[in-house]
Design an enzyme around this catalytic site. Structure first.
Site, short mmCIF file in Angstrom:
data_model
loop_
_atom_site.label_atom_id
_atom_site.label_comp_id
_atom_site.label_asym_id
_atom_site.label_seq_id
_atom_site.Cartn_x
_atom_site.Cartn_y
_atom_site.Cartn_z
N HIS A 159 2.69 -6.90 -37.65
CA HIS A 159 3.28 -8.01 -37.20
C HIS A 159 1.72 -8.70 -36.02
O HIS A 159 1.46 -9.75 -36.02
CB HIS A 159 3.91 -8.96 -36.63
CG HIS A 159 4.20 -7.94 -34.71
ND1 HIS A 159 4.45 -6.61 -34.20
CD2 HIS A 159 3.73 -8.54 -33.86
CE1 HIS A 159 4.01 -6.58 -33.62
NE2 HIS A 159 3.97 -7.64 -32.73
C1 UD1 Z 1 4.77 -12.09 -29.30
C2 UD1 Z 1 3.76 -11.37 -28.73
C3 UD1 Z 1 3.00 -9.54 -29.61
C4 UD1 Z 1 4.33 -9.07 -29.16
C5 UD1 Z 1 5.84 -10.13 -29.87
C6 UD1 Z 1 6.97 -9.40 -30.39
C7 UD1 Z 1 1.52 -12.71 -27.84
C8 UD1 Z 1 0.87 -13.23 -27.72
N1 UD1 Z 1 2.63 -11.44 -28.62
O1 UD1 Z 1 3.72 -12.17 -30.84
O2 UD1 Z 1 2.64 -9.08 -27.92
O3 UD1 Z 1 3.80 -8.02 -30.03
O4 UD1 Z 1 5.57 -11.68 -29.70
O5 UD1 Z 1 6.79 -10.31 -31.63
O6 UD1 Z 1 2.55 -13.69 -27.07
N2 UD1 Z 1 8.53 -17.36 -34.85
C9 UD1 Z 1 9.75 -16.80 -35.36
N3 UD1 Z 1 10.96 -16.48 -34.48
C10 UD1 Z 1 10.91 -16.79 -33.16
C11 UD1 Z 1 9.58 -16.91 -32.79
C12 UD1 Z 1 8.51 -17.12 -33.75
O7 UD1 Z 1 10.10 -17.82 -36.09
O8 UD1 Z 1 11.70 -16.51 -33.01
C13 UD1 Z 1 7.80 -17.18 -35.78
C14 UD1 Z 1 6.42 -18.78 -35.97
O9 UD1 Z 1 6.15 -18.48 -37.10
C15 UD1 Z 1 5.27 -18.25 -34.77
C16 UD1 Z 1 6.04 -17.44 -34.52
O10 UD1 Z 1 6.02 -16.08 -35.24
O11 UD1 Z 1 4.83 -19.53 -34.91
C17 UD1 Z 1 3.98 -15.89 -34.18
O12 UD1 Z 1 5.43 -16.06 -32.52
P1 UD1 Z 1 5.07 -15.86 -31.08
O13 UD1 Z 1 5.58 -16.14 -29.80
O14 UD1 Z 1 3.97 -16.96 -31.23
O15 UD1 Z 1 3.68 -14.57 -31.35
P2 UD1 Z 1 4.20 -12.95 -32.46
O16 UD1 Z 1 3.72 -12.47 -33.40
O17 UD1 Z 1 5.84 -12.85 -32.09
#
Ligand code: UD1
Length: 364
Positions: free
Chosen positions: A210
């Protein structure tokens, strides 16, 4: 004494659970749990609360997704009034996600003390958003709880006073130790997701992916998937995909072939699968540690790691994005010559208790 815990994203939940639990036995501490809502899908958040026995959050900031600036700013904007109203004595932040740094910034500006659980880890790669979060959070924190000696050394090099640093061990391993029997039992029952498909002698690679550097660039993601497809010629490949990764695979129109891409799994399902995997292939931080504890071979699709102890003592091998390295390391594992490791000191299931004793014992 009022202690706040701030969590937001999946890897925070297994870290907060042991600390919340251990602080219960300190009667003078009143705890408040704040969920920023960075992760909001049931399978990225709710199921972890249930399985780890975390109480429902007292406050949910419901920030959701966004760019780094937007998400961090939104957490800060929504968290500040909560701090002003409830006046905590100490705010505990966990790991290295955007929720961690946002909460630490709010507290530092309001003069509220901050404790950072999992302090001192460094990849020395500032292109990783988490590295920026770690550096800033550690500069702002008053109490820095480190998992291993490398954390202490990094902090001292950055000028953090020695009396603020407490080597308590790996709190995420506390959750693993506690729930390992349940995870294994779940496996025996076949697991909710894979049913009877997982016979005892089934050999498989368990994959997670991811990191933005791996999944946001179409050419890179294509290369990695091609390598995984090659792996699938020798082993089943079970790939619980982060929503972001699944989205990118669709956006770039990439082929998943024989890879078994499934939705994100619960804590127990994933831990159960790790215990029996032939190899875990990942770009996660926490999974490098879990496999080291379990003695399961781990091939990490990154050039560096903020958890070097998993390489020096554990089962982790950094293969970067080099298909040849992945191929040769996998061949070694399949030939029964996997790297052997040991469990690092203080990864003993009691880090939460040590943190609670320091927090409640007047160091805050
Ligand atoms: C975040 C953390 C990362 C961690 C990861 C674990 C930061 C900078 N990154 O990354 O260190 O390893 O979590 O999962 O804080 N999304 C969903 N559902 C959710 C959450 C996210 O669909 O419940 C999708 C959305 O499209 C979102 C994308 O995932 O834009 C990224 O989510 P985000 O929380 O920004 O970062 P992660 O890649 O999850």
């Amino acid at each position: 004494m009022k202690v706040f815990h701030i969590v937001g994203a999946r890897p925070n939940f297994m870290k907060v659970a042991p600390v919340l639990n251990a602080l219960k036995s300190h009667a003078q501490v009143a705890q408040t749990l704040v969920h920023t809502g960075q992760h909001y899908d049931a399978n990225m958040s709710d199921v972890f609360f249930e399985q780890l026995g975390i109480p429902a959050p007292d406050v949910n900031l419901a920030v959701g997704s966004g760019s780094h600036a937007r998400q961090t700013a939104e957490i800060m904007t929504r968290f500040e009034p909560v701090v002003l109203e409830r006046q905590p004595d100490l705010v505990l932040v966990y790991g290295d996600v955007n929720s961690t740094v946002a909460a630490a910034l709010v507290c530092a500006k309001l003069g509220v003390r901050v404790g950072h659980v999992e302090a001192g880890l460094r990849s020395f790669d500032r292109t990783m958003p988490e590295e920026v979060n770690r550096l800033v959070t550690d500069q702002l924190a008053d109490l820095l709880f480190t998992p291993s000696e490398d954390g202490d050394i990094n902090l001292q090099h950055e000028g953090v006073a020695a009396q603020k640093i407490f080597r308590v061990g790996n709190v995420m391993i506390d959750s693993l130790v506690k729930l390992l029997p349940a995870a294994k039992a779940q496996n025996r029952d076949g697991g909710a997701v894979f049913g009877n498909r997982l016979s005892d002698d089934r050999r498989y690679a368990l994959v997670t992916l991811h990191r933005p550097a791996n999944v946001d660039d179409g050419a890179m993601l294509k290369r990695i998937l091609e390598s995984l497809l090659e792996v699938s010629e020798n082993l089943d490949v079970i790939f619980p995909a982060h929503p972001r990764t699944r989205q990118r695979i669709a956006d770039f129109g990439l082929q998943a072939g024989k890879l078994q891409i499934v939705d994100p799994l619960s804590y127990l399902e994933f831990l159960g699968l790790q215990t029996r995997a032939t190899v875990v292939i990942t770009d996660s931080g926490g999974i490098q540690e879990e496999t080291t504890y379990l003695g399961v071979p781990c091939l990490t699709l990154r050039e560096n790691t903020e958890r070097p102890i998993t390489v020096s003592m554990g089962t982790n091998v950094l293969v970067g994005r080099d298909p040849e390295k992945l191929r040769s390391e996998l061949a070694r594992i399949l030939a029964g010559r996997a790297k052997k490791g040991t469990i690092p000191p203080l990864w003993d299931g009691r880090a939460g208790e040590r943190i609670a004793a320091i927090v409640a014992g007047g160091n805050s």
